[in-house]
Design a protein around this motif. Structure first.
Motif, PDB file in Angstrom:
ATOM      1  N   UNK A   1       0.839  -1.184   0.000  1.00 20.17           N
ATOM      2  CA  UNK A   1       0.000   0.000   0.000  1.00 20.17           C
ATOM      3  C   UNK A   1       0.876   1.237   0.000  1.00 20.17           C
ATOM      4  N   UNK A   2       0.420   2.216  -0.730  1.00 16.11           N
ATOM      5  CA  UNK A   2       1.160   3.466  -0.813  1.00 16.11           C
ATOM      6  C   UNK A   2       0.418   4.561  -0.062  1.00 16.11           C
ATOM      7  N   UNK A   3       1.194   5.469   0.524  1.00 20.41           N
ATOM      8  CA  UNK A   3       0.625   6.617   1.226  1.00 20.41           C
ATOM      9  C   UNK A   3       0.638   7.815   0.284  1.00 20.41           C
ATOM     10  N   UNK A   4       0.390   8.967   0.847  1.00 22.89           N
ATOM     11  CA  UNK A   4       0.440  10.209   0.068  1.00 22.89           C
ATOM     12  C   UNK A   4       1.845  10.500  -0.435  1.00 22.89           C
ATOM     13  N   UNK A  71       1.111  10.728   7.400  1.00 23.90           N
ATOM     14  CA  UNK A  71       0.803   9.405   7.946  1.00 23.90           C
ATOM     15  C   UNK A  71       1.179   8.311   6.960  1.00 23.90           C
ATOM     16  N   UNK A  72       1.545   7.162   7.503  1.00 24.90           N
ATOM     17  CA  UNK A  72       1.855   6.009   6.661  1.00 24.90           C
ATOM     18  C   UNK A  72       0.560   5.444   6.083  1.00 24.90           C
ATOM     19  N   UNK A  73       0.682   4.600   5.088  1.00 22.97           N
ATOM     20  CA  UNK A  73      -0.488   3.954   4.486  1.00 22.97           C
ATOM     21  C   UNK A  73      -1.258   3.158   5.545  1.00 22.97           C
ATOM     22  N   UNK A  74      -0.545   2.440   6.398  1.00 23.57           N
ATOM     23  CA  UNK A  74      -1.207   1.658   7.450  1.00 23.57           C
ATOM     24  C   UNK A  74      -1.953   2.556   8.431  1.00 23.57           C
ATOM     25  N   UNK A 108      -3.498   4.570  -0.550  1.00 22.13           N
ATOM     26  CA  UNK A 108      -4.281   4.830   0.643  1.00 22.13           C
ATOM     27  C   UNK A 108      -4.467   6.334   0.787  1.00 22.13           C
ATOM     28  N   UNK A 109      -5.698   6.749   1.020  1.00 22.33           N
ATOM     29  CA  UNK A 109      -6.036   8.144   1.213  1.00 22.33           C
ATOM     30  C   UNK A 109      -6.665   8.323   2.582  1.00 22.33           C
TER      31      UNK A 109
END
Length: 189
Positions: A1-4, A71-74, A108-109
């Motif tokens: 999963x990718x974050x911003x 924030x991280x994706x998690x 991930x948003x």
């Protein structure tokens, strides 16, 4: 999963590719020009021919990233279901499909998870209500029971509501596969 962070990096690379300058270089010049507000920065950059995602990249360099970008994706994912723990296993099943499927990128948003190819989003997972996860599609998949039209003037005009892990059945996974294949075909066209 990718974050911003992947979006931040992509925008910075786009800015460098299209203008030959980094966000830090543009930010330094904006500060020298006396820019002190977002509105001033926007006007000044547009005068320089810098708009859209390129403008956002410089804005973030000058004024900082929004808190949720850090924030991280998690962390983003967990926050979406913090007050709806019974829905998270439904979303987990969809995320697992995406993680195991070649060609799918999970972005991930703050309020949803986007499923996309490298160039185009094809589905979106959203904790829609207290009792259901909404799975949005760009295209209508006629074989999918429960698919309903929503939100006119939005590319994600189709939704199916999932209320239990068992609702993520073969029909839903096949619909995701069809949507992915459509997205890949359109991306390469």
């Amino acid at each position: 999963m990718q974050s911003w962070q992947s979006m931040v990096d992509t925008n910075a690379a786009r800015l460098l590719r299209t203008t030959g300058r980094t966000p830090a270089e543009w930010a330094a010049e904006a500060r020298q020009a006396g820019v002190t507000s977002r509105e001033d920065l926007s006007r000044w950059l547009k005068g320089q021919g810098v708009t859209g995602y390129n403008l956002m990249s410089v804005d973030w360099e000058v004024f900082g990233l929004p808190d949720f970008f850090l924030r991280s994706a998690d962390e983003l994912y967990d926050a979406q279901y913090q007050d709806r723990p019974l829905l998270k296993p439904i979303a987990d099943r969809l995320i697992l499909w995406a993680a195991e499927t070649p060609g799918v990128v999970i972005q991930m948003r703050k309020t949803y998870a986007a499923l996309q190819t490298t160039r185009r989003k094809f589905a979106q997972i959203t904790p829609g209500t207290r009792t259901a996860v909404d799975l949005y599609f760009r295209l209508a998949v006629p074989e999918l029971p429960g698919l309903e039209p929503v939100r006119a003037n939005d590319p994600f005009a189709w939704r199916v509501r999932l209320r239990a892990v068992d609702d993520v059945d073969d029909a839903v996974l096949q619909a995701l596969t069809v949507a992915l294949e459509d997205s890949l075909a359109r991306s390469s066209a």
